[in-house]
Design a protein around this motif. Structure first.
Motif, PDB file in Angstrom:
ATOM      1  N   ILE A  14      -0.387   5.252  21.114  1.00 25.27           N
ATOM      2  CA  ILE A  14      -1.558   4.011  20.522  1.00 25.27           C
ATOM      3  C   ILE A  14      -1.638   2.813  22.160  1.00 25.27           C
ATOM      4  O   ILE A  14      -0.292   2.851  22.505  1.00 25.27           O
ATOM      5  CB  ILE A  14      -0.908   3.379  19.529  1.00 25.27           C
ATOM      6  CG1 ILE A  14       0.365   3.204  19.191  1.00 25.27           C
ATOM      7  CG2 ILE A  14      -1.378   4.523  18.126  1.00 25.27           C
ATOM      8  CD1 ILE A  14       0.549   2.197  18.231  1.00 25.27           C
ATOM      9  N   LEU A  31      -2.042  -3.409  18.398  1.00 27.69           N
ATOM     10  CA  LEU A  31      -1.434  -1.827  18.218  1.00 27.69           C
ATOM     11  C   LEU A  31      -0.838  -2.137  16.528  1.00 27.69           C
ATOM     12  O   LEU A  31      -0.474  -0.965  15.822  1.00 27.69           O
ATOM     13  CB  LEU A  31       0.140  -1.650  18.571  1.00 27.69           C
ATOM     14  CG  LEU A  31      -0.408  -2.055  20.329  1.00 27.69           C
ATOM     15  CD1 LEU A  31       1.040  -2.261  21.388  1.00 27.69           C
ATOM     16  CD2 LEU A  31      -0.424  -1.025  20.540  1.00 27.69           C
ATOM     17  N   LYS A  35      -0.999   0.618  13.908  1.00 26.90           N
ATOM     18  CA  LYS A  35       0.291   1.966  13.562  1.00 26.90           C
ATOM     19  C   LYS A  35      -0.901   1.867  11.500  1.00 26.90           C
ATOM     20  O   LYS A  35      -0.081   2.599  10.485  1.00 26.90           O
ATOM     21  CB  LYS A  35       1.823   0.300  13.571  1.00 26.90           C
ATOM     22  CG  LYS A  35       1.723   0.988  14.683  1.00 26.90           C
ATOM     23  CD  LYS A  35       3.015   0.315  14.805  1.00 26.90           C
ATOM     24  CE  LYS A  35       3.656   0.880  16.460  1.00 26.90           C
ATOM     25  NZ  LYS A  35       4.750  -0.235  16.385  1.00 26.90           N
ATOM     26  N   GLU A  36      -0.267   0.396  11.189  1.00 27.53           N
ATOM     27  CA  GLU A  36      -1.205   0.447   9.712  1.00 27.53           C
ATOM     28  C   GLU A  36      -1.801   1.769   9.630  1.00 27.53           C
ATOM     29  O   GLU A  36      -1.937   1.961   8.152  1.00 27.53           O
ATOM     30  CB  GLU A  36      -1.450  -1.223   9.435  1.00 27.53           C
ATOM     31  CG  GLU A  36      -2.225  -1.756   7.921  1.00 27.53           C
ATOM     32  CD  GLU A  36      -2.607  -2.415   7.711  1.00 27.53           C
ATOM     33  OE1 GLU A  36      -2.871  -3.511   6.411  1.00 27.53           O
ATOM     34  OE2 GLU A  36      -2.856  -3.636   8.591  1.00 27.53           O
ATOM     35  N   GLY A  39      -0.498   5.112   9.653  1.00 23.30           N
ATOM     36  CA  GLY A  39       0.125   5.175   8.320  1.00 23.30           C
ATOM     37  C   GLY A  39      -0.080   4.997   7.284  1.00 23.30           C
ATOM     38  O   GLY A  39       0.277   5.926   6.398  1.00 23.30           O
ATOM     39  N   GLU A  47       5.699   9.727  14.926  1.00 22.91           N
ATOM     40  CA  GLU A  47       6.619   8.582  15.714  1.00 22.91           C
ATOM     41  C   GLU A  47       4.891   7.950  16.963  1.00 22.91           C
ATOM     42  O   GLU A  47       4.318   9.337  17.530  1.00 22.91           O
ATOM     43  CB  GLU A  47       7.467  10.262  16.637  1.00 22.91           C
ATOM     44  CG  GLU A  47       8.200   9.228  17.973  1.00 22.91           C
ATOM     45  CD  GLU A  47       8.841  10.559  18.199  1.00 22.91           C
ATOM     46  OE1 GLU A  47       9.599   9.746  19.945  1.00 22.91           O
ATOM     47  OE2 GLU A  47       8.922  11.654  18.018  1.00 22.91           O
ATOM     48  N   PHE A  48       5.787   7.116  17.064  1.00 27.41           N
ATOM     49  CA  PHE A  48       4.898   6.345  17.890  1.00 27.41           C
ATOM     50  C   PHE A  48       5.302   5.895  18.882  1.00 27.41           C
ATOM     51  O   PHE A  48       6.141   5.339  19.016  1.00 27.41           O
ATOM     52  CB  PHE A  48       3.844   4.838  17.266  1.00 27.41           C
ATOM     53  CG  PHE A  48       3.163   5.598  15.661  1.00 27.41           C
ATOM     54  CD1 PHE A  48       2.378   5.639  16.237  1.00 27.41           C
ATOM     55  CD2 PHE A  48       4.232   4.512  14.538  1.00 27.41           C
ATOM     56  CE1 PHE A  48       1.206   4.987  14.849  1.00 27.41           C
ATOM     57  CE2 PHE A  48       2.719   5.016  13.466  1.00 27.41           C
ATOM     58  CZ  PHE A  48       1.641   5.535  13.590  1.00 27.41           C
ATOM     59  N   ALA A  50       3.873   3.441  21.515  1.00 24.08           N
ATOM     60  CA  ALA A  50       3.276   2.442  22.479  1.00 24.08           C
ATOM     61  C   ALA A  50       3.089   1.296  23.485  1.00 24.08           C
ATOM     62  O   ALA A  50       4.501   1.840  24.228  1.00 24.08           O
ATOM     63  CB  ALA A  50       3.311   1.360  20.878  1.00 24.08           C
TER      64      ALA A  50
END
Length: 201
Positions: A14, A31, A35-36, A39, A47-48, A50
């Motif tokens: 990301i 970011l 992620k939100e 998720g 596994e991000f 960033a």
């Protein structure tokens, strides 16, 4: 002995692209929004990887190559896709592409046009590099969710498909992990022949 995973683990890159956020002038919201949403949408463990970087074409291209080389099967960027002089995310993305996937950008603009006429100014692109799908998303958290998820009516029925409905099958076709989604957030579409039976523990 650990239990077997019910879903393939996936590494997702990301990238938030903003001169001001990357220099600390204001807090980055791209970011956390990515992620939100991911998720909530994905059943897979994620596994991000960033990155928060400025609007510099060479630096954006380098970050995308780095994330693909690190094993990210999906890379999502936010920011830098408008007509302003500093907006160079599409150029940086196309520069590292093996194939362009124009349908993603077309659908994002179509969704955004339901809200604002200036959606025609957006230049988001999507490409494949190796075994990775790279997609440019809008810069605002609300627009990120709308384009990924699509439009639903008052009863929660899908009116316009979001782009993420096509992402899991695209990643299947380029040799990536099998992504599974929570239907209430975003129902992934695959031909019947491509659907795997659910795993059991």
């Amino acid at each position: 002995m650990s239990e077997p995973a019910l879903h393939d683990a996936v590494k997702i890159g990301i990238v938030s692209i903003s001169d001001r956020a990357s220099s600390g002038v204001y807090e980055d919201k791209g970011l956390p929004a990515l992620k939100e949403w991911l998720g909530k949408a994905l059943k897979n463990p994620v596994e991000f990887e960033a990155r928060l970087i400025p609007d510099e074409q060479a630096g954006i291209s380098a970050a995308l190559v780095e994330l693909v080389d690190a094993g990210c099967s999906l890379v999502l960027t936010t920011g830098g896709t408008g007509p302003a002089l500093r907006d160079v995310t599409p150029e940086a993305t196309l520069a590292v592409a093996d194939k362009e996937m124009p349908g993603f950008g077309e659908q994002m603009r179509q969704i955004s046009l339901s809200f604002v006429p200036t959606a025609i100014l957006s230049r988001q692109v999507a490409v494949i590099r190796g075994s990775s799908l790279i997609i440019n998303l809008p810069g605002q958290p609300k627009a990120i969710a709308e384009t990924l998820e699509g439009l639903k009516d008052a009863n929660g029925q899908q009116k316009v498909n979001g782009i993420f409905a096509a992402v899991p099958y695209c990643i299947d076709l380029i040799g990536g992990p099998y992504l599974e989604t929570h239907d209430e957030v975003c129902k992934a579409f695959r031909p019947k022949s491509a659907i795997r039976a659910p795993r059991t523990a």
